[in-house]
Design a protein around this motif. Structure first.
Motif, mmCIF file in Angstrom:
data_model
loop_
_atom_site.group_PDB
_atom_site.id
_atom_site.type_symbol
_atom_site.label_atom_id
_atom_site.label_comp_id
_atom_site.label_asym_id
_atom_site.label_seq_id
_atom_site.Cartn_x
_atom_site.Cartn_y
_atom_site.Cartn_z
ATOM 1 N N MET A 52 89.773 18.321 39.473
ATOM 2 C CA MET A 52 90.437 19.468 39.604
ATOM 3 C C MET A 52 92.001 19.088 40.447
ATOM 4 S SD MET A 52 88.137 22.867 39.969
ATOM 5 C CE MET A 52 88.006 22.824 41.846
ATOM 6 N N LEU B 184 88.631 28.954 38.495
ATOM 7 C CA LEU B 184 88.056 27.664 37.964
ATOM 8 C C LEU B 184 86.676 27.488 38.314
ATOM 9 C CD1 LEU B 184 91.190 25.389 39.531
ATOM 10 C CD2 LEU B 184 91.030 26.333 37.239
ATOM 11 N N GLU B 185 86.040 27.302 37.002
ATOM 12 C CA GLU B 185 84.346 27.304 37.020
ATOM 13 C C GLU B 185 83.844 25.755 37.231
ATOM 14 O OE1 GLU B 185 82.545 29.900 37.366
ATOM 15 O OE2 GLU B 185 83.564 31.576 36.331
ATOM 16 N N ASP B 186 84.702 24.759 37.551
ATOM 17 C CA ASP B 186 84.349 23.544 37.410
ATOM 18 C C ASP B 186 83.227 23.234 38.489
ATOM 19 O OD1 ASP B 186 87.110 23.993 36.769
ATOM 20 O OD2 ASP B 186 87.265 21.985 35.584
ATOM 21 N N LEU B 187 83.409 23.573 39.477
ATOM 22 C CA LEU B 187 82.426 23.314 40.777
ATOM 23 C C LEU B 187 81.259 24.168 40.517
ATOM 24 C CD1 LEU B 187 85.194 23.216 43.657
ATOM 25 C CD2 LEU B 187 84.330 21.403 42.165
ATOM 26 N N ALA C 21 83.983 16.597 40.370
ATOM 27 C CA ALA C 21 84.649 17.562 39.630
ATOM 28 C C ALA C 21 85.689 18.123 40.819
ATOM 29 C CB ALA C 21 83.628 18.887 39.672
ATOM 30 N N TRP C 22 85.793 18.197 41.756
ATOM 31 C CA TRP C 22 86.881 18.445 42.767
ATOM 32 C C TRP C 22 87.967 17.516 42.822
ATOM 33 C CZ3 TRP C 22 89.861 21.340 44.810
ATOM 34 C CH2 TRP C 22 89.649 22.587 45.766
ATOM 35 N N TRP D 163 79.660 17.227 41.931
ATOM 36 C CA TRP D 163 80.393 18.273 42.568
ATOM 37 C C TRP D 163 81.753 17.619 43.195
ATOM 38 C CZ3 TRP D 163 81.847 18.765 47.930
ATOM 39 C CH2 TRP D 163 82.735 20.090 48.046
#
Length: 329
Positions: free
Chosen positions: A271, A249-252, A267-268, A264
């Motif tokens: 997720m 998972l590249e979201d952070l 995004a957490w 950040w």
């Protein structure tokens, strides 16, 4: 590092596995953002899973924890214990049907900002190269690299494949480690390192007044004046890609690299209500799952396993929360 999605291995029980890079908060600003986070799905998930041996390290290791975790999951060297670095470029070469008897590396065209006492590197993606411009750069550089036995291949505009003996046994830092930092602490080490440093200097001189650079300057775009080497090495003998691989998972990643800790945290939370919640539902349905949370220094691993009634009761009583784990990464 490759982009991978989970796929079950034929004839084997499917384990749904997630790796979360930049899950932890190192800087003080990140810790403040972490204190605002509520991650109820992650809390519930950790309550159901059993912790495994951690991957302890520091922020100066050439290979960040998320790359080490993925490499181990794929049966590749993880950069620990002298086993060699994860050969991501060789893996990509195999996918493309290229000769994997050779040593490979990623070459990332980049803009180096040279100051009085340090050299910082911007993200290759910020160059905005397209495939045609990247190929023109390769055509300019290829004859000079060939003198050192290096062949260049366009893979993506901001990440090229390179093959040559100079990459065999090379210890190279992951791109994430050096972005917007002083490159001096992250230069490659090994038998071919001196040749590569010379090529980096020659590239800077070659491109300094080249028409491609002048055109980019006229368009107020950052010029390409060097390159970064990463993902170097060779595949282990007989290695084949697994049909069952973790999902990364590249979201952070981008908010963390940018130091945008408000983004950040957002995004957490997204997720937590998305893929983390899906993993929790899979665990509750009895599916085998695993979770790896990674920071700049370390990684923590959890896996589902059968639990007795007393273990389940202790889990409910202890109510483990995610925040201490994230702080420790």
């Amino acid at each position: 590092m490759p982009d991978l999605k989970t796929a079950p291995a034929a004839g084997a029980p499917a384990t749904r596995a997630l790796i979360v890079p930049y899950a932890g908060a190192g800087p003080e600003a990140a810790q403040s953002a972490l204190n605002t986070l509520a991650l109820p799905q992650l809390d519930r998930l950790l309550q159901r899973l059993q912790p495994e041996a951690p991957d302890e390290g520091d922020e100066y290791h050439y290979i960040p924890p998320h790359e080490r975790a993925l490499a181990r999951a794929l049966g590749l060297p993880d950069g620990q214990g002298g086993a060699g670095d994860p050969p991501w470029a060789a893996q990509r070469a195999q996918q493309r049907g290229l000769d994997t008897e050779q040593a490979w590396a990623w070459l990332s065209p980049s803009h180096w900002l040279i100051g009085a006492d340090q050299i910082q590197m911007g993200a290759p993606s910020e160059l905005g190269l397209d495939a045609a411009e990247a190929q023109r750069l390769i055509d300019v550089l290829a004859p000079f690299f060939a003198e050192d036995g290096i062949q260049l291949h366009l893979d993506t505009p901001d990440r090229w494949l390179a093959s040559g003996e100079v990459f065999r046994g090379l210890h190279s830092a992951a791109l994430d480690r050096v972005l917007r930092r002083d490159i001096q602490a992250w230069l490659p080490e090994g038998p071919g390192a001196r040749s590569l440093r010379r090529l980096q200097s020659e590239t800077q001189m070659l491109l300094y007044t080249h028409p491609l650079s002048e055109a980019r300057s006229a368009a107020r775009q950052p010029v390409v004046n060097s390159f970064w080497v990463s993902g170097s090495g060779t595949l282990p003998a007989g290695w084949q890609a697994s049909l069952q691989t973790p999902e990364v998972l590249e979201d952070l990643r981008q908010p963390a690299l940018d130091g945008n800790w408000a983004a950040w945290a957002q995004a957490w939370q997204a997720m937590d209500s998305g893929p983390v919640h899906e993993l929790l539902k899979a665990a509750e349905a009895g599916q085998a799952v695993s979770l790896t949370l990674c920071g700049e220094r370390s990684a923590r691993h959890w896996r589902s396993s059968p639990r007795s009634l007393s273990q389940r009761l202790r889990g409910w009583i202890s109510r483990p929360l995610s925040k201490p784990w994230l702080e420790a990464l």
